[in-house]
Design a protein around this motif. Sequence first.
Motif: not given
Length: 802
Positions: A688-689, A694-698, A710-716, A726-730
């Motif tokens: 959910e988080a 992701w919605d915020l990022l894109m 946001v991106a630096s936190g997303f890929w933990g 989300w890797v390929e959705r990137y």
Amino acid sequence: MSLQLSEARQRAALITDVETTVHLDLTRTEDFSVEATIRFGCTSPGANTFLELVGGTDVRLDGQPAPYADGRIPLHDLTAVNEVSVSARLPYVTDGDGMTVTTDPADGERYVCGFTAMDIAQRVIPCFDQPDLKSTFTVSVTAPPHWTVLANGLLAGRDGDTWRFEPTPRISSYLFFVAGGPWVSATWDEPYGDGTLPFGWHARASQEPELRRDFEELRRITSTCFQHYTSVFDEPYPFDDYQQVFTPGLNWGAMEFPGCVAFRDEILTQGTPTAVERQDTASVIAHEMAHMWFGDLVTMRWWEDSWLNESFADFMGYDVAGVAAGYADSWTDAALARKPTGYLADRRRSTHPIAEDAERLVDVDTAFANFDMITYAKGNAVLRQLGLWLGDDFLAGVNLHLTTHAFGNASLADFLDSLASCTDRDVRGWAEAWLRTTGHDTLVTTRDGTVPVLRREGSRPHRITVAAFDDAMHQVDEVVVDVGDEPIRLEQLAGRAVVPNAGDETFARLRLDEQSWAAVTEGLADVESPLTRALLWWSVIDLAMSHELDLTELAGLVDRHLRRERHPIVFEATMSLILRVVRSQAAPSELATLLDRVSNVARVVLDAEDPALEAAAARALASTTNDHEYLVRWLDLPDVDQEVRWRIVQRLASLGDGAFIDPEAERDRSVAGHHAALTARAAIPTPEAKAEAWDLLMGGTLGSHEFSAVASGFWGWEQAALTEPWVERYVTDGLDLGRRSGQAMGRVIGHAFPWLPLPDEARRALRSRLADALAATGDDAVPTVLARTWNDALDDLDRVLG
């Protein structure tokens, strides 16, 4: 529409003697208005040309609605002398490409900065937006009554809410700058010649405590660098004052606007600056000041020579921060925190000569994509090698160049002519070998019996120091050599471990003979020179990146030697590079062990209570430890540095505990706190988080700095399985956003690449999706700047996959 080189050349031959008068009204919050009068000569009366202006909602030319398409205002049937008046309303932006508006979350105050740069001035004012059509600028700005306005020219006066500035000397459009807001200021009169010049530092109102805390050191660095430059350059300082402002929303680390330099406001940190941050601040101040002469006074004709501006300023930044401002570890910092970016850029398919041919940079977008760490880091290193090779003749040539082309434009050929006039050495031959080629050499040592033999793999001349060491890695001798086509027998160093390029004087990889490598792996921490240790640490990391040293061996060297490191810059910059290698190359199965070894080293160094190392060790530990209880106890301690507090909160969030985010965000309502909270929320390891982040990022609503946060936190670190959807959705979502965004955001999207410990099969799938996207043509093609960044990521991914 990106300006074509052919168009720029035609217009430069046509237009002369440009003078611009500009009035900006920044009082509205929805948009701003600009009224400009541009006077210029024409060498061919009856000809046609155009002005650039992007985003105008109501463009009028000489009072009439203007024919306006693709960001251009046509000008027909020119006379020998022309005067054109343009009025328009233009939008504010949040991505740093144009008149950038930022609201400070700490106090709700608004700041507006007219960031220009490569073909961005046209988003702020109507202009001939190319570097070789310089103009004088006479500027006035109407702003809210409690604001201070800064601009290129010396302040002439204030009439109510309108600020008036003196005309500037001739400068290029990409250097135009205004900044408005309730700045807090600290000013002084700097001695110069027979009088003084107005100098100042400025920051957001909420940053007043930090500005007051750091002002004396900022002033000292500024003054010592200025006095140094005005003593070594023959040309006088070209402008009437020197202001420096910590601006929100700037996409660069800093920008050399004449007389009014902009810095990213993150440089003015809330927490305790680390040794690298302090060193970098001094180097950046010296870098931007060098541009007042090299770049602002003398400017390139087209963007192929932007390397010379940036390489020269980068070289001078590190050198002058050391010799003038007292930051004696400048070149140690460059060896680990700057040059590696140049080596990495030079290994990719996108590598290019430092001095590119103009014809290859067919338009501004292509030139912007080419603006990389070959331009900065490699160029810096190569100019340092040139300075060693030429000695005092180097500065003599620089001074001749500046005097010959003052307030004008010049090319690499002009620069080489100036150098050649001051030396008997073959400067043009040197330039062909170093500036017109790609890649870099490798310096290799072998043994003939006990005698070390040095040779190069490559084609460039190198003047370097070779240091010799005893069995305990204590230096016992050194020799300066010129490396050319023939191997060099180092008879006087027989039996010794040797390290070529021990002073990091040149730009080349290092591969040591078996005896020397064994001595390094046993005694690296015992090498006396921090600069030589920095060189050796980069060589170790280079081996790991090249799969010549596995990550377990790398971790062993970290455990044996980095835990003993007491030089703050060597420790901090090496730790940063180690974490980069682990993030990009580790498999999920080995991550826990590697992070544990790295965090243990950070804890040992932190527990040693060395003030010089404390900030860097604390940040490294807070970012890597898995000890939840330790982190919670740490956060409860009094007087924990604010930067470290956020690292703790972000790490706790990535481990599944987001309970500390909102309290910390309420405690720290600064811009830095806002960005840190975005990172922490994106790090929470739930579907959910991640979906919300992701919605915020894109979604297209974030400014460039918010996007990066946001991106630096997303890929933990440990979140490969969770983030897999989300890797390929990137690639697909990032491409969609890139098509809706400008140059700077395209680069930011590219830099948000999912570097985290992934299984090899996931890396291959990502590679395939990325390659397919980049292969598209026509309307489906990836935008130029994003494509360059993604191609670089593709190359780096190939290196990881071996």
